[in-house]
Enzyme design. Structure first.
Site, PDB file in Angstrom:
ATOM      1  N   GLY A 169     -19.083   5.348 -15.784  1.00 21.27           N
ATOM      2  CA  GLY A 169     -18.949   4.128 -16.561  1.00 21.27           C
ATOM      3  C   GLY A 169     -17.551   3.551 -16.469  1.00 21.27           C
ATOM      4  O   GLY A 169     -16.585   4.222 -16.091  1.00 21.27           O
ATOM      5  N   GLY A 199     -13.665  -1.861 -20.969  1.00 25.25           N
ATOM      6  CA  GLY A 199     -12.526  -2.772 -20.949  1.00 25.25           C
ATOM      7  C   GLY A 199     -11.201  -2.057 -20.862  1.00 25.25           C
ATOM      8  O   GLY A 199     -10.224  -2.612 -20.389  1.00 25.25           O
ATOM      9  N   ASP A 244     -18.834  -1.040 -31.755  1.00 24.58           N
ATOM     10  CA  ASP A 244     -19.543  -1.257 -30.485  1.00 24.58           C
ATOM     11  C   ASP A 244     -20.866  -0.492 -30.456  1.00 24.58           C
ATOM     12  O   ASP A 244     -21.204   0.155 -29.460  1.00 24.58           O
ATOM     13  CB  ASP A 244     -18.669  -0.843 -29.311  1.00 24.58           C
ATOM     14  CG  ASP A 244     -19.134  -1.472 -27.987  1.00 24.58           C
ATOM     15  OD1 ASP A 244     -19.848  -2.501 -28.026  1.00 24.58           O
ATOM     16  OD2 ASP A 244     -18.793  -0.934 -26.926  1.00 24.58           O
TER      17      ASP A 244
END
Length: 623
Positions: A41, A44, A161
């Site tokens: 993965g 940001g 998130d």
């Protein structure tokens, strides 16, 4: 495979067990302990990698997170954010449904976190693979995640998130885990990136979070948006633009689904754009669930109906018969590209064949030195470059008998032996190779299962819980679960990486001859000398169905690549084709004149191959 974590490296993949990258010469072992295997993965602020802990004997998996800090004007604040994540993860990782923090350090000017690896699929992957969630699965999601959020919020942390990608269902016990606290914050100490950057994922962030003012209830909004997406597959980003349109869409999408008003009311309140109208705490939602009489449950196992509607029969036709073995054919396997068939026989030979034409490519005697033996099992590596065979036999030396218990690795192109794996003290009845091609598993008449490093031949682990011969071994498609069937009438389920025994299945009355795991990793099939085939839910061990049409021992079971069909071979000389979901018998193939010892589908699903005591291999196609 080792993976170089230098972001500038143009060729990061490296062989196992090397210390430095072959391309950029960077150190591959992080903190002298953790070996990256592959990227999983990129967010940001950081990249994440699957890794192993080389320090521990079992070499368990872990997750490495490498901070890159992009998206921040202030480098010191970005480092502070990453350090804050480590502090939060150490604190929150004490919860059983949040990954534990193992380490936090700097190496080669990069910041790293090392966390517990959760073996499973995230809910977005589950949605794509299985379709929209049922109401029962949404209740289960709420029941599992709300106590986790309750714990997080009591520690004064806002996750910020929550979305399907950050919720992982464990592949063994179905528990849900909340992951990725990379942008979580303490409610009392904000650390904000550069102006204009929205923290969170589009569609899942509450209106006040879009304005840079997240609250605990913002996480509840994100949980509601997650449920909405999983229940309908609709884009939750539209929630931000028209509350009225969303309510109408939810009603329209669910009115044909028989979704309860109670669930819709809870989702409506979770997703209120006005923060004052929304649930204010996880406790409030849990209290609402209690008031509605919703009982905490675990994910229901996949249950197949035993009286499904009539299924169309499968018309399988024998299109070729391979002859050349002189005695019983014990095992057949097909290469990953569906071009080559390999077979093993009591005539002590391994043969490879062109699957399309039936032409014999190679005939090799399975041996060590001058000794040869019956070939009981054969399997291809995932790359298709090698195959492994296992044997048992005897030879006479100086008026005494010497028994062979040999596993051999063969180069498929030259059919030369690359390596042998001595160590079992009795027959090697079954071999399997892990999906990543790194580990060989063998089951033996000496009651043990052995795990080997396929490339160097090193013995990794020995499993000893069976009380009689191990006849069959199978590895789940994700490489996390090992199943074994034994003459002791049991099937044992093991955690592949650690060798820990997870479950023992005991419904067979006689020896278990064959075990197989479905392509989706959910179902286990077993065949036994008690003449039955049993279908099990792999994670829970629940017996789903028993198939009883064979009249003698079931020697081999195999799944079609799409997981819809099960084939079985029996001492009664027949092959039976079953519809897995209903358990319905679709066809019985009767071309063999003696015991069918092995059946296997080609990876492309076009062919079924069978090996028999009548010395032949038959190739079948479905019309």
């Amino acid at each position: 495979m080792s993976y170089c974590l230098n972001p500038k490296c143009l060729s990061p993949q490296n062989p196992n067990d090397v210390e430095f990258c072959h391309h950029c010469k960077s150190r591959l072992l992080i903190n002298q302990r953790y070996r990256p295997l592959e990227p999983i993965g990129r967010g940001g602020f950081a990249r994440t990698f699957k890794a192993i802990d080389d320090y521990k004997p079992s070499k368990p998996y872990c997750v490495i997170k490498q901070f890159h800090g992009k998206g921040f004007d202030d480098a010191e604040k970005s480092k502070e954010l990453f350090h804050r994540e480590a502090v939060l993860q150490e604190k929150l990782g004490k919860h059983p449904h949040i990954p534990e923090l193992f380490a936090h350090f700097t190496q080669d000017d990069y910041l790293y976190l090392v966390q517990e690896f959760i073996d499973g699929r995230n809910l977005n992957q589950e949605l794509k693979e299985k379709g929209t969630f049922s109401e029962a699965k949404i209740w289960q999601l709420l029941e599992n995640l709300l106590p986790v959020l309750q714990f997080v919020h009591k520690n004064q942390v806002i996750h910020r998130d929550i979305k399907p990608e950050n919720i992982i269902r464990h592949s063994v016990d179905n528990r849900l885990y909340l992951v990725d606290f990379g942008i979580a914050k303490l409610a009392t100490e904000p650390i904000l990136p550069k102006t204009g950057t929205v923290i969170g994922s589009e569609g899942y962030t509450a209106p006040e979070q879009h304005e840079g003012k997240p609250r605990f209830t913002s996480d509840l909004y994100s949980l509601g948006a997650t449920c909405y997406h999983l229940l309908t597959w609709a884009d939750p980003s539209r929630l931000l633009y028209s509350w009225v349109d969303w309510q109408k869409e939810l009603t329209d999408r669910l009115e044909t689904r028989d979704i309860s008003d109670e669930l819709i009311q809870i989702l409506n309140k979770l997703l209120q754009p006005d923060i004052s109208q929304r649930y204010q705490s996880a406790e409030q939602v849990l209290h609402n669930l209690d008031r509605e009489g919703i009982q905490a449950t675990t994910e229901p196992p996949l249950v197949f109906p035993t009286s499904a509607a009539k299924t169309q029969p499968e018309f399988w036709k024998c299109v070729n018969t391979f002859t050349g073995h002189q005695w019983d054919v014990f095992t057949v396997a097909i290469s990953p590209d569906s071009q080559i068939l390999a077979s093993g026989s009591s005539d002590h030979t391994i043969k490879t064949w062109d699957l399309q034409t039936g032409t014999t490519l190679y005939t090799k005697v399975h041996h060590t030195g001058e000794r040869s033996g019956d070939v009981y099992s054969i399997t291809f590596s995932p790359s298709g470059e090698t195959l492994v065979s296992a044997s048992w036999g005897s030879a006479y030396y100086a008026q005494r008998t010497t028994m062979t218990k040999t596993i051999q690795l063969w180069d498929l192109i030259t059919m030369e032996v690359l390596r042998s794996f001595p160590g079992h003290s009795s027959s090697v009845n079954s071999v399997a190779i892990s999906p990543d091609g790194q580990t060989l598993v063998s089951g033996s008449g000496d009651k043990t299962i052995k795990l080997w490093d396929l490339h160097i031949g090193k013995l990794i682990n020995t499993l000893t819980d069976h009380s009689e011969s191990v006849n069959s071994v199978a590895i789940s498609p994700n490489g996390q679960i090992l199943a074994s069937g034994s003459t002791d009438t049991t099937i044992k389920i093991w955690h592949f990486a650690t060798g820990k025994l997870i479950n023992t299945l005991t419904d067979h009355l006689k020896s278990v001859k064959s075990v197989a795991i479905s392509p989706d990793g959910q179902i286990l099939a077993s065949g036994s000398t008690d003449t039955t085939i049993k279908i099990w839910h792999l994670a829970s061990g629940e017996l789903l169905n028993t198939l009883t049409e064979h009249s003698e021992s079931v020697n081999s079971v195999t799944f079609s690549p799409d997981g819809q069909i099960l084939a079985s071979g029996s001492t009664d000389t027949t092959i039976k084709i079953w519809h897995l979901a209903s358990g319905e018998l679709l066809n019985t193939l009767t071309e063999h004149s003696a015991s069918v010892n092995s059946v296997t589908f080609s990876p492309d699903g076009q062919i079924l191959a069978s090996g028999s005591a009548d010395t032949t291999i038959k190739i079948w196609r479905c019309d």
